[in-house]
Design a protein around this motif. Sequence first.
Motif, short mmCIF file in Angstrom:
data_model
loop_
_atom_site.label_atom_id
_atom_site.label_comp_id
_atom_site.label_asym_id
_atom_site.label_seq_id
_atom_site.Cartn_x
_atom_site.Cartn_y
_atom_site.Cartn_z
N LEU B 6 0.80 -1.19 -0.10
CA LEU B 6 -0.05 0.17 0.08
C LEU B 6 0.85 1.07 -0.09
CD1 LEU B 6 -2.97 -0.94 2.50
CD2 LEU B 6 -3.08 -0.54 0.02
N GLY B 7 1.93 1.13 0.86
CA GLY B 7 2.61 2.37 0.91
C GLY B 7 3.59 2.97 -0.72
N GLY B 9 1.95 3.19 -2.89
CA GLY B 9 0.89 4.30 -3.56
C GLY B 9 0.85 5.69 -2.71
N GLY B 10 1.65 5.69 -1.72
CA GLY B 10 1.15 6.69 -0.29
C GLY B 10 1.91 7.99 -0.63
N GLY B 11 2.64 8.36 -1.47
CA GLY B 11 3.27 9.53 -1.64
C GLY B 11 4.62 9.76 -0.69
N GLY B 12 5.04 8.76 0.00
CA GLY B 12 5.96 8.99 0.73
C GLY B 12 7.37 8.16 0.14
N ARG B 13 8.12 7.65 1.20
CA ARG B 13 9.38 7.05 0.63
C ARG B 13 9.25 5.85 -0.18
NH1 ARG B 13 13.61 8.98 3.35
NH2 ARG B 13 12.55 9.52 5.20
N LEU B 14 8.26 5.01 0.07
CA LEU B 14 8.25 3.84 -0.82
C LEU B 14 7.88 4.39 -2.40
CD1 LEU B 14 6.48 1.22 1.58
CD2 LEU B 14 8.64 0.80 0.45
N GLN B 16 8.52 6.98 -3.64
CA GLN B 16 9.60 7.45 -4.44
C GLN B 16 10.75 6.45 -4.70
OE1 GLN B 16 11.78 10.04 -1.50
NE2 GLN B 16 10.22 11.94 -2.31
N THR B 127 0.82 6.77 -9.81
CA THR B 127 0.59 5.40 -9.28
C THR B 127 -0.14 5.34 -7.94
OG1 THR B 127 2.86 4.55 -10.06
CG2 THR B 127 1.78 3.27 -8.53
N LYS B 128 -1.49 4.63 -8.05
CA LYS B 128 -2.14 4.27 -6.89
C LYS B 128 -2.16 3.04 -6.69
CE LYS B 128 -3.97 8.71 -6.31
NZ LYS B 128 -3.59 9.15 -7.40
#
Lengths: 333, 333
Positions: B6-7, B9-14, B16, B127-128
């Motif tokens: 899930l991460g 698609g979360g807009g955080g480090r994963l 990126q 990406t979602k």
Amino acid sequence: MDKILLGHGGGGRLSQQLINDMFLRYFDNPVLNSLEDAAALALPHGRIAFTTDSYVVTPRFFPGGNIGKLAICGTVNDLAMRGAYPRYLSAGFIIEEGFSLSELEEIVRTMAHTAAAAGVQIVTGDTKVVGKGAADGMFINTAGIGVLDEHVSISAANAQPGDKVIISGTIGDHGMTILSLREGLSFKANLESDCAPLNGLVGELLRFKQDIHVLRDPTRGGVASTLNEIAASSKTGMMINETSLPLKPQVKASCELLGLDPLHLANEGKLIAVVAGSVAEQVLAVFQGHEYGKDARIIGEVTADTRRVALRTFIGSTRIIDISSGELLPRIC
Amino acid sequence: MDKILLGHGGGGRLSQQLINDMFLRYFDNPVLNSLEDAAALALPHGRIAFTTDSYVVTPRFFPGGNIGKLAICGTVNDLAMRGAYPRYLSAGFIIEEGFSLSELEEIVRTMAHTAAAAGVQIVTGDTKVVGKGAADGMFINTAGIGVLDEHVSISAANAQPGDKVIISGTIGDHGMTILSLREGLSFKANLESDCAPLNGLVGELLRFKQDIHVLRDPTRGGVASTLNEIAASSKTGMMINETSLPLKPQVKASCELLGLDPLHLANEGKLIAVVAGSVAEQVLAVFQGHEYGKDARIIGEVTADTRRVALRTFIGSTRIIDISSGELLPRIC
């Protein structure tokens, strides 16, 4: 017939009916109505901006908007964040078999209304229907085209030490609204998503020309991720003042209750501007004179301390504002 | 880590990490690499074409291609069908939690390869990630921008009585390939999707300028739907000769076995051209000299018999070619 059938995505007669009765009816414009494989568009000479996002938010309806409003605002805002004037959108629907036609109509009507408010046209589209269980209701993709003025050069790489950082209003409203709905929290009555098209506000900021260095909307990942992205792109640091962060009391209270950092919550109608220090107060006044910027604040400044994004807390200490590692809340947009 | 979380698609480090290790690695170009909210693009003065499609094909891999190849070719072809030169694509991924990263990489690699072959760049993306069970593996949306020459006026509304109808090659290959895979039919070894980018072929046709009246790719709904759409838009009829329809022997045999009409089967690398009768033989020669048009044939002509699209059968009788009512085969593209 009140539900989406597989045939609505089949390219045959049912597809034609759905296009005519739903999409042409609400999105009505000469380019879309011609139903060509691609829209032909005349643009002024110069550069364009081009962007895309898919929207998978759950629940699809929330105080302050729905997935359709989000799908228009999100893409309009991504164009505006380059200083572009948004003009044309595409809309791609992926719908689960059995989806309610009246719910689809409500979403499509909202999209049409929001597009009109933002001054953009939906000129091309596509609908796919997948079997029961192959998608969770509906997903929407929009792509957008905007017109870039010749002299605009707004980029996440343009922040310079000494620049001021402005936020257009209260933070975390969208994220906390979705979270509270999802978790059935009792304080949700006071919460509303900030989902809004920001191109009108950005249009007013463009009068400051080269003094507007960066514009970004802190959506997924929140203000924390956005500040870190700007710092990384610009090879600068940031110092943000906690006491300057505008927060609705109910969002603040909810964050304290749940142990969440509002800097990590998503926003859908806010922007962060990094502007030359010399014009910061004038820019702030323009923000505050606009419907979507009335709670704007200068929240900090850009530093030369490379890639260190820090928060000066209300007790005077300093902590690092870290980008979130993963997914605070899936399907926030 | 070998699966989508899930991460991602979360807009955080994963997020990126996924962008850097997967999308920038394969789609590598300066515009995309800048990672702005929107791509800034310089286009020649004049009109553009703009289109979008979502891709939900199942299975995702098939003889002749995969969902990634389809996502590039389908949108490139929709631009080419207006006579535009495709230039820039967006790519929006909706991925189910737990999706294999190596499968994603294979699809992304194919997209990059196909985009290079078609001469287009993927300049913006999204990406979602949705939870397990909220989507069937992966869906891809692409939108595309092409450049329209000043004098090109190709439209489904331009067919005129007396025009000739040309098909670029054998029909039904993609539809029958997917159908046979889906149903586990034993004859599938001989079948292969025709999925291909047609902009190179269209580029050669444009030398005939105003004599090319209509271009359309008969995807969902097949040749039957496309001919009906052209006739309806142009307020004409069509008379097609069954004996002229190019069909691979294995597709013909499969259709007879299953009682299917190849006119209703999807194609992903074919186009129908409606051209002035005076140049039809010359246009056909250009088709036949091109890799993706070597089996091209003149299959009939445009008539004044308004909105009657008919087939002259091999025994000399005439029957109506009707648009399919719904979904012959869901998730064909």
